[in-house]
Design a protein around this motif. Structure first.
Motif, mmCIF file in Angstrom:
data_model
loop_
_atom_site.group_PDB
_atom_site.id
_atom_site.type_symbol
_atom_site.label_atom_id
_atom_site.label_comp_id
_atom_site.label_asym_id
_atom_site.label_seq_id
_atom_site.Cartn_x
_atom_site.Cartn_y
_atom_site.Cartn_z
ATOM 1 N N LYS A 329 -17.080 11.672 0.659
ATOM 2 C CA LYS A 329 -17.744 11.304 -0.592
ATOM 3 C C LYS A 329 -17.600 9.810 -0.857
ATOM 4 O O LYS A 329 -16.509 9.246 -0.758
ATOM 5 C CB LYS A 329 -17.147 12.101 -1.750
ATOM 6 N N GLY A 330 -18.724 9.174 -1.166
ATOM 7 C CA GLY A 330 -18.713 7.760 -1.509
ATOM 8 C C GLY A 330 -19.001 6.826 -0.358
ATOM 9 O O GLY A 330 -19.333 5.656 -0.583
ATOM 10 N N ARG A 331 -18.904 7.310 0.882
ATOM 11 C CA ARG A 331 -19.236 6.458 2.027
ATOM 12 C C ARG A 331 -20.753 6.331 2.157
ATOM 13 O O ARG A 331 -21.505 7.277 1.911
ATOM 14 C CB ARG A 331 -18.676 7.042 3.320
ATOM 15 N N THR A 332 -21.208 5.170 2.602
ATOM 16 C CA THR A 332 -22.631 5.010 2.877
ATOM 17 C C THR A 332 -22.958 5.653 4.216
ATOM 18 O O THR A 332 -22.076 5.908 5.050
ATOM 19 C CB THR A 332 -23.037 3.533 2.928
ATOM 20 N N GLY A 333 -24.248 5.880 4.431
ATOM 21 C CA GLY A 333 -24.678 6.435 5.708
ATOM 22 C C GLY A 333 -24.284 5.562 6.875
ATOM 23 O O GLY A 333 -23.874 6.051 7.933
ATOM 24 N N ASN A 334 -24.366 4.241 6.708
ATOM 25 C CA ASN A 334 -23.996 3.335 7.785
ATOM 26 C C ASN A 334 -22.504 3.385 8.094
ATOM 27 O O ASN A 334 -22.084 3.277 9.245
ATOM 28 C CB ASN A 334 -24.399 1.900 7.433
ATOM 29 N N GLU A 335 -21.688 3.538 7.047
ATOM 30 C CA GLU A 335 -20.237 3.647 7.268
ATOM 31 C C GLU A 335 -19.898 4.929 8.021
ATOM 32 O O GLU A 335 -19.066 4.927 8.931
ATOM 33 C CB GLU A 335 -19.514 3.610 5.921
ATOM 34 N N ILE A 336 -20.549 6.016 7.647
ATOM 35 C CA ILE A 336 -20.326 7.291 8.335
ATOM 36 C C ILE A 336 -20.781 7.189 9.784
ATOM 37 O O ILE A 336 -20.096 7.639 10.707
ATOM 38 C CB ILE A 336 -21.067 8.425 7.607
ATOM 39 N N LEU A 337 -21.942 6.583 9.992
ATOM 40 C CA LEU A 337 -22.484 6.418 11.349
ATOM 41 C C LEU A 337 -21.541 5.613 12.228
ATOM 42 O O LEU A 337 -21.196 6.033 13.347
ATOM 43 C CB LEU A 337 -23.847 5.732 11.272
ATOM 44 N N ALA A 338 -21.106 4.468 11.747
ATOM 45 C CA ALA A 338 -20.258 3.579 12.554
ATOM 46 C C ALA A 338 -18.949 4.265 12.920
ATOM 47 O O ALA A 338 -18.508 4.203 14.082
ATOM 48 C CB ALA A 338 -19.992 2.279 11.797
ATOM 49 N N ALA A 339 -18.317 4.930 11.948
ATOM 50 C CA ALA A 339 -17.042 5.597 12.218
ATOM 51 C C ALA A 339 -17.219 6.758 13.201
ATOM 52 O O ALA A 339 -16.376 6.963 14.091
ATOM 53 C CB ALA A 339 -16.442 6.106 10.909
ATOM 54 N N SER A 340 -18.305 7.483 13.088
ATOM 55 C CA SER A 340 -18.547 8.635 13.965
ATOM 56 C C SER A 340 -18.849 8.207 15.388
ATOM 57 O O SER A 340 -18.358 8.803 16.361
ATOM 58 C CB SER A 340 -19.694 9.480 13.405
#
Length: 448
Positions: A329-340
């Motif tokens: 919750k609260g992460r942007t799509g780009n943050e989720i993408l980069a971490a994944s």
């Protein structure tokens, strides 16, 4: 007599396949009940969170705002003439008004507030309603980054602003955050319904990828595609996109990702040893599914899929796991993408992630997590600035590339499943594929 028996068998078969699917009258009832719940119990909180106390949604017949389409009652297939909806939230009193500046009530939820005999001009009546309520902010559906929240056309915008008193112009704001939250947020009842939708989707794929439909050496990928379309029609459902079925096999090289969806031959003959992939979804009760699954066509001597394909599917599941663990919750799509992507690559995988919101629309509004041609992030769309919210649904769409020494080539393991992100974290709406579908199915005692 034989003809009568065949007809009976046909109708019994259709009846059994359709038992999960409501008739039109019951569908309308459910749609309107869900809509009432959304208006009365969901919308007030969304307006408070967006800090917008008045939301005005304007559309003309056959040119509907994507948001307005989701607000129409089941018996309204389109707007009528110019339909103007006005939602006013009084947080102090804990009330919400749902009014239509239209000649009719908009179903049972939204009451007409325009008597044309008393005030012939629709715009003047709208301005009277606004003045009487004196809102702090007036939200309109215009947006640079969210296409579904950009449904107010130029003509209606110009007319609205021309008729709005100049002193109120400063109160007009984009309702994009409110519009996106309305589109993306799922209620408890919708999630019960969603489970059924995904179950139906899985059932259709399982039947399509079976010996009931596919005869190796004869059936083509196009045959399976049109079988899926016909199956959807026979069940009284709809699909929001034309399905695709493609083949990866030992004697062909890896092509671009786009090939699987728009460049592959429409009528490839399916052969033993093929890895089949489909992209398929349905529309039902105003919700949409989007699913990609894999099947393997057994060679005559085989009783199970080759280990390299079994392991490849496990790799695909691993990429799914890295993605869903990073949905916070609260992460942007780009943050989720980069971490994944980082976690997947560190585990030795070769991933690509292009997950999108799912709900009222197949490619819906909300948190975009990559695109197939933008693995560095989506910098001018939803993913960069829009953050993950709870009670939202996503098509967990991705692939991983694996090397198959036996085939002397690389292949892609492409997967897509509906997933729900709630207050307690992530879950799949109705499970995910962890085993390849086999054609033909291997019976329990086969080979003994």
């Amino acid at each position: 007599m034989r003809a009568i028996l065949l007809v009976l068998v046909y109708f019994i078969s259709v009846s059994l396949q359709s038992q999960q699917i409501l008739n039109e009258v019951d569908r309308a009832r459910v749609v309107d009940e869900v809509l009432a719940d959304r208006f009365n119990n969901l919308l007030p909180g969304l307006m408070d969170a967006a800090d917008i106390d008045m939301w005005v949604v304007i559309s003309r017949e056959y040119n509907e705002d994507p948001v307005l389409r989701t607000m129409l009652p089941a018996t309204w297939l389109n707007a009528r003439r110019r339909t103007i909806l006005l939602f006013y939230r009084n947080k102090v009193k804990g009330t919400i008004e749902k009014l239509a500046v239209a000649r009719y009530d908009v179903g049972k939820n939204i009451k007409s507030a325009w008597d044309k005999e008393k005030e012939p001009n629709q715009w003047k009546r709208l301005m009277q309603l606004i003045a009487e309520r004196n809102p702090n902010k007036i939200g309109l559906n215009f947006s640079l980054d969210h296409n579904i929240a950009d449904g107010l056309d130029k003509t209606d915008y110009d007319e609205f602003m021309k008729n709005l008193p100049q002193k109120l112009h400063k109160k007009v704001v984009s309702a994009q955050d409110l519009a996106v939250r309305w589109i993306e947020t799922r209620t408890d009842r919708e999630m019960v319904i969603y489970n059924q939708l995904v179950d139906i989707t899985h059932d259709i794929i399982a039947e399509g990828f079976s010996e009931k439909v596919i005869t190796p050496g004869i059936t083509t990928t196009g045959d399976v595609v049109w079988w899926m379309r016909q199956k959807v029609t026979d069940l009284g459902l709809e699909t929001w996109f034309h399905p695709t079925v493609d083949v990866q096999r030992s004697n062909e090289g890896l092509v671009s990702h786009l090939y699987s969806f728009s460049g592959s031959p429409e009528d490839q003959v399916i052969l033993p040893g093929d890895l089949l992939h489909c992209d398929f979804g349905i529309t039902y009760l105003r919700l949409n599914t989007d699913c990609q699954e894999l099947a393997y066509v057994l060679l005559p001597e085989e009783k199970e899929a080759p280990k390299f394909l079994v392991d490849g599917l496990k790799d695909g599941n691993s990429v799914q796991d890295y993605l869903t663990k990073n949905m916070v919750k609260g992460r942007t799509g780009n943050e989720i993408l980069a971490a994944s992507l980082k976690a997947s690559k560190e585990a030795g995988l070769r991933p690509a992630i292009y997950t999108h919101p799912l709900g009222f629309y197949g490619h819906s509004a909300g948190t975009t997590i990559g695109m197939w041609d933008a693995q560095g992030g989506v910098f001018r769309d939803d993913g960069e600035n829009y953050r993950l919210n709870p009670n939202t649904v996503y098509a967990i769409e991705l692939n991983t590339t694996i090397t198959v020494p036996e085939w002397k080539r690389d292949i892609r393991i492409m997967l897509e499943e509906a997933g729900f992100y709630g207050e307690d974290g992530f879950r799949y709406v109705n499970g995910r594929q962890t085993e390849l579908l086999l054609i033909p199915r291997v019976k329990a005692n086969q080979g003994n």
